[in-house]
Write a protein that holds these residues in place. Structure first.
Motif, mmCIF file in Angstrom:
data_model
loop_
_atom_site.group_PDB
_atom_site.id
_atom_site.type_symbol
_atom_site.label_atom_id
_atom_site.label_comp_id
_atom_site.label_asym_id
_atom_site.label_seq_id
_atom_site.Cartn_x
_atom_site.Cartn_y
_atom_site.Cartn_z
ATOM 1 N N PHE A 216 -7.278 -64.598 24.631
ATOM 2 C CA PHE A 216 -8.066 -63.933 23.598
ATOM 3 C C PHE A 216 -7.342 -62.655 23.175
ATOM 4 O O PHE A 216 -7.188 -61.726 23.972
ATOM 5 N N LEU A 217 -6.933 -62.593 21.925
ATOM 6 C CA LEU A 217 -6.188 -61.444 21.420
ATOM 7 C C LEU A 217 -7.085 -60.409 20.757
ATOM 8 O O LEU A 217 -6.639 -59.288 20.483
ATOM 9 N N GLY A 218 -8.327 -60.776 20.472
ATOM 10 C CA GLY A 218 -9.166 -59.868 19.702
ATOM 11 C C GLY A 218 -8.730 -59.865 18.245
ATOM 12 O O GLY A 218 -7.969 -60.737 17.796
ATOM 13 N N HIS A 219 -9.201 -58.879 17.498
ATOM 14 C CA HIS A 219 -8.829 -58.783 16.090
ATOM 15 C C HIS A 219 -7.370 -58.366 15.964
ATOM 16 O O HIS A 219 -6.944 -57.371 16.554
ATOM 17 N N VAL A 220 -6.595 -59.130 15.214
ATOM 18 C CA VAL A 220 -5.185 -58.813 14.973
ATOM 19 C C VAL A 220 -5.093 -58.127 13.614
ATOM 20 O O VAL A 220 -5.118 -58.791 12.568
ATOM 21 N N ALA A 221 -5.010 -56.810 13.634
ATOM 22 C CA ALA A 221 -5.040 -56.038 12.389
ATOM 23 C C ALA A 221 -3.732 -56.122 11.616
ATOM 24 O O ALA A 221 -3.724 -56.034 10.386
ATOM 25 N N ASP A 222 -2.624 -56.277 12.309
ATOM 26 C CA ASP A 222 -1.314 -56.332 11.673
ATOM 27 C C ASP A 222 -1.129 -57.699 11.013
ATOM 28 O O ASP A 222 -0.991 -58.714 11.691
ATOM 29 N N ARG A 223 -1.112 -57.730 9.677
ATOM 30 C CA ARG A 223 -1.011 -58.998 8.965
ATOM 31 C C ARG A 223 0.338 -59.687 9.214
ATOM 32 O O ARG A 223 0.425 -60.906 9.209
ATOM 33 N N GLU A 224 1.392 -58.886 9.413
ATOM 34 C CA GLU A 224 2.688 -59.478 9.707
ATOM 35 C C GLU A 224 2.664 -60.172 11.071
ATOM 36 O O GLU A 224 3.173 -61.286 11.231
ATOM 37 N N ALA A 225 2.060 -59.509 12.059
ATOM 38 C CA ALA A 225 1.964 -60.099 13.394
ATOM 39 C C ALA A 225 1.113 -61.365 13.369
ATOM 40 O O ALA A 225 1.409 -62.346 14.074
ATOM 41 N N LEU A 226 0.066 -61.357 12.550
ATOM 42 C CA LEU A 226 -0.786 -62.545 12.450
ATOM 43 C C LEU A 226 -0.017 -63.709 11.839
ATOM 44 O O LEU A 226 -0.129 -64.850 12.300
ATOM 45 N N ALA A 227 0.782 -63.424 10.820
ATOM 46 C CA ALA A 227 1.587 -64.486 10.210
ATOM 47 C C ALA A 227 2.606 -65.046 11.204
ATOM 48 O O ALA A 227 2.846 -66.259 11.247
ATOM 49 N N ASP A 228 3.199 -64.172 12.021
ATOM 50 C CA ASP A 228 4.115 -64.645 13.064
ATOM 51 C C ASP A 228 3.394 -65.588 14.022
ATOM 52 O O ASP A 228 3.948 -66.620 14.440
ATOM 53 N N LEU A 229 2.169 -65.240 14.366
ATOM 54 C CA LEU A 229 1.382 -66.060 15.279
ATOM 55 C C LEU A 229 1.032 -67.407 14.645
ATOM 56 O O LEU A 229 1.119 -68.462 15.291
ATOM 57 N N GLN A 230 0.647 -67.377 13.370
ATOM 58 C CA GLN A 230 0.309 -68.620 12.677
ATOM 59 C C GLN A 230 1.521 -69.539 12.555
ATOM 60 O O GLN A 230 1.397 -70.760 12.641
ATOM 61 N N ALA A 231 2.697 -68.952 12.362
ATOM 62 C CA ALA A 231 3.918 -69.759 12.259
ATOM 63 C C ALA A 231 4.346 -70.313 13.610
ATOM 64 O O ALA A 231 4.942 -71.395 13.688
ATOM 65 N N ALA A 232 4.038 -69.586 14.687
ATOM 66 C CA ALA A 232 4.466 -70.006 16.021
ATOM 67 C C ALA A 232 3.624 -71.153 16.572
ATOM 68 O O ALA A 232 4.091 -71.925 17.417
ATOM 69 N N ALA A 233 2.380 -71.287 16.107
ATOM 70 C CA ALA A 233 1.489 -72.327 16.641
ATOM 71 C C ALA A 233 1.948 -73.713 16.208
ATOM 72 O O ALA A 233 2.629 -73.879 15.194
ATOM 73 N N ASP A 234 1.560 -74.722 16.987
ATOM 74 C CA ASP A 234 1.836 -76.114 16.625
ATOM 75 C C ASP A 234 0.741 -76.679 15.724
ATOM 76 O O ASP A 234 1.020 -77.426 14.788
ATOM 77 N N VAL A 235 -0.503 -76.315 16.020
ATOM 78 C CA VAL A 235 -1.642 -76.766 15.223
ATOM 79 C C VAL A 235 -2.675 -75.640 15.221
ATOM 80 O O VAL A 235 -2.929 -75.025 16.261
ATOM 81 N N CYS A 236 -3.269 -75.379 14.055
ATOM 82 C CA CYS A 236 -4.380 -74.431 13.974
ATOM 83 C C CYS A 236 -5.699 -75.197 13.872
ATOM 84 O O CYS A 236 -5.728 -76.322 13.360
ATOM 85 N N LEU A 237 -6.762 -74.585 14.362
ATOM 86 C CA LEU A 237 -8.086 -75.200 14.337
ATOM 87 C C LEU A 237 -9.014 -74.378 13.450
ATOM 88 O O LEU A 237 -9.012 -73.147 13.510
#
Length: 381
Positions: free
Chosen positions: A257-278
């Motif tokens: 659980f990361l909590g709210h990710v305020a940094d939009r760049e960091a969130l995009a990195d996370l979305q790109a790193a995942a294999d599948v989003c739900l």
């Protein structure tokens, strides 16, 4: 152009993003957007999306910090002072009265339907038939009060079509295709979140009842029970976080659980790193976080009960609202070669841009770009 919105906090997701990008687009088109939102204290300042006026508003219990513009007299005085040429409202419940103010002031008013009324009622446990009847009553009043109703998808439009409303227009939202891109994918970041597992799942959502975040944990358990070595990362916060963390511990599920990710760049990195989003929310009318994931090259499994199948198309998978169905959909996406599924996700997202979205919203307002300088000297100051 005065825009009024409730249920917006510094940790809000899709609605806050939409308000910001639309405001920037209106300003760039030569208009003067003024956003009015509730907060803990009054404030008035200029930003990249135009002027933002914050009025004190009470916190709604059980919502995790959401506030509302409850002082009608104060809001009415502000509207009188601002003397808008257009108003745009993003709350069909507590702010519906502003449509009636606009009628009396002869100001064209637009209501943006960010959720379906019957969908929200159903997620809170109201029986479907009763939810539909209550929604129809609410929607008739809304359609009467506003010059136009803006729906972001055909799915969201259906409940107004059902009551015969003739003032509904469609305007999809968009995605930042420069910030959200497949090139952000990092094997190092992915390995960090995989924590030794083979598959990384991601849930980007507010952790509240209507979003059904527990479905992500249940689907993870189904996958692991079927022999899929998967881990889940949760980016978001809300009133259900404590319950979900306890569930993950009790079931010994690999959930971070990361909590709210305020940094939009960091969130995009996370979305790109995942294999599948739900995206398990059954009442979603668009789903900006799902579209952002697609733009990052990550396919998404969405609730078949929501509007998201219309948004993700064949770049994702629609699942019935059961853990087994979500787990099966995840396995189906993973069966395709990674380059193929990531190319399909990006290609789907490229059909949605904020420029097109802003143009559609301006058409709904009958507010084509103003002639002359794109921004007045007063607006720049």
């Amino acid at each position: 152009m005065v825009r009024l919105a409730n249920f917006v906090t510094p940790t809000s997701g899709g609605l806050r993003t939409a308000l910001d990008r639309l405001g920037c687009g209106y300003l760039e088109a030569g208009h003067e957007p003024v956003l009015v939102v509730p907060g803990d204290v009054a404030s008035d300042h200029h930003t990249e999306q135009g002027r933002i006026v914050t009025l004190p508003g009470p916190v709604l219990p059980g919502t995790g910090g959401y506030r509302v513009l409850a002082d009608r007299r104060r809001v009415r005085r502000l509207l009188d002072d601002l003397a808008p040429d257009r108003i745009e409202v993003s709350d069909r419940t507590t702010l519906r009265w502003t449509g009636e103010w606009a009628r009396r002031a002869r100001v064209p008013a637009v209501m943006v339907s960010h959720e379906t009324a019957d969908g929200v009622l159903r997620t809170w446990g109201v029986p479907p038939a009763l939810a539909a009847r209550a929604a129809d009553r609410l929607n008739r009043r809304t359609a009467w009060a506003f010059a136009r109703i803006v729906c972001t998808t055909e799915w969201a439009e259906r409940e107004f079509v059902r009551i015969g409303a003739r003032n509904v227009v469609r305007a999809p939202l968009g995605v930042d295709l420069e910030r959200c891109r497949p090139g952000r994918r990092s094997t190092v970041l992915r390995a960090r979140y995989a924590d030794g597992e083979r598959v990384v799942l991601l849930l980007c959502s507010r952790l509240s009842v209507e979003k059904r975040p527990g479905m992500a944990l249940d689907a993870l358990e189904e996958l692991r029970g079927a022999g899929v070595a998967a881990a889940l990362v949760v980016a978001g916060d809300g009133p259900l976080r404590g319950v979900l963390e306890r569930r993950a511990r009790e079931r010994r599920l690999p959930v971070r659980f990361l909590g709210h990710v305020a940094d939009r760049e960091a969130l995009a990195d996370l979305q790109a790193a995942a294999d599948v989003c739900l995206a398990p929310g059954p009442a979603e009318t668009f789903g900006l976080s799902a579209l952002e994931a697609l733009a990052c090259g990550t396919p998404v499994v969405v609730s078949a009960s929501s509007a998201l199948p219309e948004v993700v198309g064949t770049a994702g998978a629609a699942a019935a609202d059961t853990p087994a169905a979500f787990a099966t959909a995840v396995r189906g996406l993973l069966a395709a070669p990674e380059p193929e599924r990531r190319r399909a996700a990006r290609a789907r997202a490229e059909g949605f841009s904020w420029d097109r979205s802003v143009a559609a919203f301006l058409r709904a307002h009958d507010a084509l770009p103003a002639p002359g300088p794109r921004r007045s000297e007063e607006t720049r100051r």
